[in-house]
Design a protein around this motif. Structure first.
Motif, PDB file in Angstrom:
ATOM      1  N   LYS A  97       0.851  -1.189   0.000  1.00  0.00           N
ATOM      2  CA  LYS A  97       0.000   0.000   0.000  1.00  0.00           C
ATOM      3  C   LYS A  97       0.887   1.238   0.000  1.00  0.00           C
ATOM      4  O   LYS A  97       0.957   1.951  -0.960  1.00  0.00           O
ATOM      5  N   HIS A  98       1.561   1.494   1.088  1.00  0.00           N
ATOM      6  CA  HIS A  98       2.599   2.524   1.053  1.00  0.00           C
ATOM      7  C   HIS A  98       3.593   2.276   2.166  1.00  0.00           C
ATOM      8  O   HIS A  98       3.326   1.556   3.118  1.00  0.00           O
ATOM      9  N   ARG A  99       4.779   2.828   2.011  1.00  0.00           N
ATOM     10  CA  ARG A  99       5.845   2.682   3.000  1.00  0.00           C
ATOM     11  C   ARG A  99       6.085   1.239   3.440  1.00  0.00           C
ATOM     12  O   ARG A  99       6.186   0.941   4.628  1.00  0.00           O
ATOM     13  N   GLY A 100       6.107   0.328   2.479  1.00  0.00           N
ATOM     14  CA  GLY A 100       6.438  -1.067   2.778  1.00  0.00           C
ATOM     15  C   GLY A 100       5.328  -1.880   3.415  1.00  0.00           C
ATOM     16  O   GLY A 100       5.533  -3.043   3.768  1.00  0.00           O
ATOM     17  N   GLN A 101       4.133  -1.278   3.570  1.00  0.00           N
ATOM     18  CA  GLN A 101       3.031  -1.997   4.234  1.00  0.00           C
ATOM     19  C   GLN A 101       2.374  -2.972   3.248  1.00  0.00           C
ATOM     20  O   GLN A 101       1.881  -2.549   2.204  1.00  0.00           O
ATOM     21  N   LEU A 102       2.354  -4.255   3.586  1.00  0.00           N
ATOM     22  CA  LEU A 102       1.783  -5.257   2.677  1.00  0.00           C
ATOM     23  C   LEU A 102       0.411  -5.731   3.174  1.00  0.00           C
ATOM     24  O   LEU A 102       0.237  -6.024   4.362  1.00  0.00           O
ATOM     25  N   PHE A 103      -0.527  -5.794   2.244  1.00  0.00           N
ATOM     26  CA  PHE A 103      -1.910  -6.193   2.549  1.00  0.00           C
ATOM     27  C   PHE A 103      -2.328  -7.339   1.618  1.00  0.00           C
ATOM     28  O   PHE A 103      -1.823  -7.454   0.504  1.00  0.00           O
ATOM     29  N   CYS A 104      -3.318  -8.128   2.054  1.00  0.00           N
ATOM     30  CA  CYS A 104      -3.916  -9.140   1.176  1.00  0.00           C
ATOM     31  C   CYS A 104      -4.717  -8.432   0.082  1.00  0.00           C
ATOM     32  O   CYS A 104      -5.378  -7.432   0.359  1.00  0.00           O
ATOM     33  N   ASP A 105      -4.712  -8.994  -1.129  1.00  0.00           N
ATOM     34  CA  ASP A 105      -5.571  -8.445  -2.186  1.00  0.00           C
ATOM     35  C   ASP A 105      -7.039  -8.690  -1.849  1.00  0.00           C
ATOM     36  O   ASP A 105      -7.882  -7.842  -2.087  1.00  0.00           O
TER      37      ASP A 105
END
Ligand SMILES: Cc1cc2nc3c(=O)[nH]c(=O)nc-3n(C[C@H](O)[C@H](O)[C@H](O)COP(=O)(O)OP(=O)(O)OC[C@H]3O[C@@H](n4cnc5c(N)ncnc54)[C@H](O)[C@@H]3O)c2cc1C
Length: 403
Positions: A97-105
């Motif tokens: 998403k931003h700044r290295g933050q990872l989320f599930c699609d």
């Protein structure tokens, strides 16, 4: 007499499931116990339902603890890339998403399903919902008294998380077990939580509820200083948004926070440069440079504090000194919150089991053989942005390998 289980893990959240799966897949006989009706509610609701499951930049500097180096070993032993490899195996799509933050699609449910499947392949036995009422220790290991009968295991892992969101079943169980076995606890308090203000002090800003802008803000001093550039949100009762959640973990009652409401700019220079021949009123000019509602309210409040009715002044007629004072107030807004919105609104708990009493490679209590603490129950608290889950995975994996 040998215990029927090698390991009992209490708490089937992020850290507990990771630990149980890793230990089970090593061939250990694992029982996983949780008192909740539904599995892993915090994973489910996290990241707005998409679970911000890690942060690519996660490292020791992103965590708060009384013993800041403790988390190094576990974080190095299980990295965000290790978790991504697990997601690949389970074909779970994700995005940054931003700044290295990872989320599930798709949905955070996929993370829960993945951890459940990993436990399944480790032949983990489940007891859920199941309440542990008493824990005792003997030569043979640990005996748990529960509402489903007694459970015996050679080793005990406590993964019951922190106290944030008690309405989801969060408890101080982990801290109680630590105290029962003579371990120290760093005083717990809500973190990643909105800050509140005295209603009278806040009254001029209450009507700004909903205004959002990027700010830089800071609190504390020395090692305890926190400083962030993030989005701020005005609410009826105070301030929220990522900027405040981040800074709240560093804030102590009575401390001041200093907010730069025009981060990265020089408002005084901008206003003075725009002055020559400018017949617009100051509130119009400021409203063009800044969120309009905030500009109007700020000038109104400045008027009430004896700085004269700046709002109505034409920019060309405004003395440079008054513009500098105005800009200075915007760049250095000093506030003393009256408190936090509490565990009901917090994302995590700061404090927890004192890590000086734990081994950093295994998470085992130094003075109590066979007793382990992992996840949020331990005094390691991540910033906002996927760091808390990374600690849960890393401490769970470190423990699961060491059991
Ligand atoms: C609203 C919200 C959103 C969040 N979003 C994110 C995010 O996007 N990214 C991020 O990194 N972190 C996020 N967090 C923080 C993250 O959820 C936690 O840090 C993480 O879940 C901690 O893992 P854990 O396994 O230690 O504890 P938990 O996941 O809380 O698991 C603890 C388990 O123990 C069980 N338990 C508690 N007491 C007992 C007891 N007495 N007996 C038996 N079982 C018990 C609970 O039912 C629970 O299943 C969020 C938190 C909240 C509240």
């Amino acid at each position: 007499m040998t215990a029927p289980y090698d390991v009992a893990v209490i708490g089937a959240g992020a850290a507990g499931m990771m630990c149980a799966a890793v230990a089970g897949q090593r061939g250990l006989r694992v029982v996983l116990i949780d008192h909740a009706e539904r599995l892993a509610e915090k994973i489910r609701i996290s990241g707005g339902g998409r679970c911000n499951f890690t942060n690519l930049g996660a490292g020791p500097a992103n965590f708060l603890s009384d013993n800041p180096h403790f988390c190094r070993s576990a974080l190095a032993g299980y990295t965000p890339q290790d978790f991504l490899a697990l997601l690949r195996e389970h074909r779970i799509a994700w995005h940054e998403k931003h700044r290295g933050q990872l989320f599930c699609d798709d949905s955070s449910e996929s993370i829960i399903d993945m951890l459940r499947a990993e436990c399944q392949s480790g032949k983990v036995q489940w007891r859920m919902p199941c309440r542990v009422t008493e824990i005792s220790r003997s030569e043979a290991g640990y005996q748990l008294r529960t509402n489903q009968g007694d459970i015996r295991a050679e080793k005990l892992v406590v993964a019951t998380g922190g106290m944030a969101i008690p309405q989801l079943g969060a408890t101080d169980f982990g801290l109680k077990v630590a105290r029962q076995f003579g371990l120290k606890v760093i005083e717990p308090r809500p973190a990643l939580v909105p800050l509140t203000f005295d209603p009278v002090q806040w009254q001029p800003f209450a009507e700004l509820s909903g205004v959002a802008l990027e700010v830089s803000l800071a609190t504390g001093a020395g090692r305890a200083r926190g400083e962030f550039l993030e989005d701020l949100l005005f609410t009826h009762r105070g301030l929220s948004g990522p900027a405040i959640l981040q800074i709240s973990s560093f804030w102590r009652p009575g401390d001041e926070i200093v907010i730069d409401l025009a981060a990265g700019r020089d408002l005084a220079a901008e206003l003075i440069a725009a002055k020559p021949g400018n017949r617009q009123q100051l509130h119009t000019v400021l409203g063009g440079l800044w969120p309009r509602r905030l500009a109007d309210q700020w000038l109104r409040a400045a008027g009430q504090t004896g700085q004269g009715d700046l709002a109505e002044l034409r920019l060309a007629d405004a003395p440079d000194k008054a513009l500098r004072t105005l800009a200075d107030g915007i760049h250095r807004w000093r506030l003393v919150p009256s408190g936090t919105a509490g565990y009901k609104k917090a994302e995590v708990m700061r404090g927890g089991v004192d890590t000086r009493g734990l081994d950093q490679k295994s998470m085992q209590a130094r003075t109590v053989p066979g007793l382990y603490f992992i996840g949020e129950a331990v005094d390691v608290t991540g910033w906002l942005g996927g760091y808390n889950f990374q600690w849960a995975w890393a401490s769970g994996a470190a423990c699961g390998r060491a059991l």
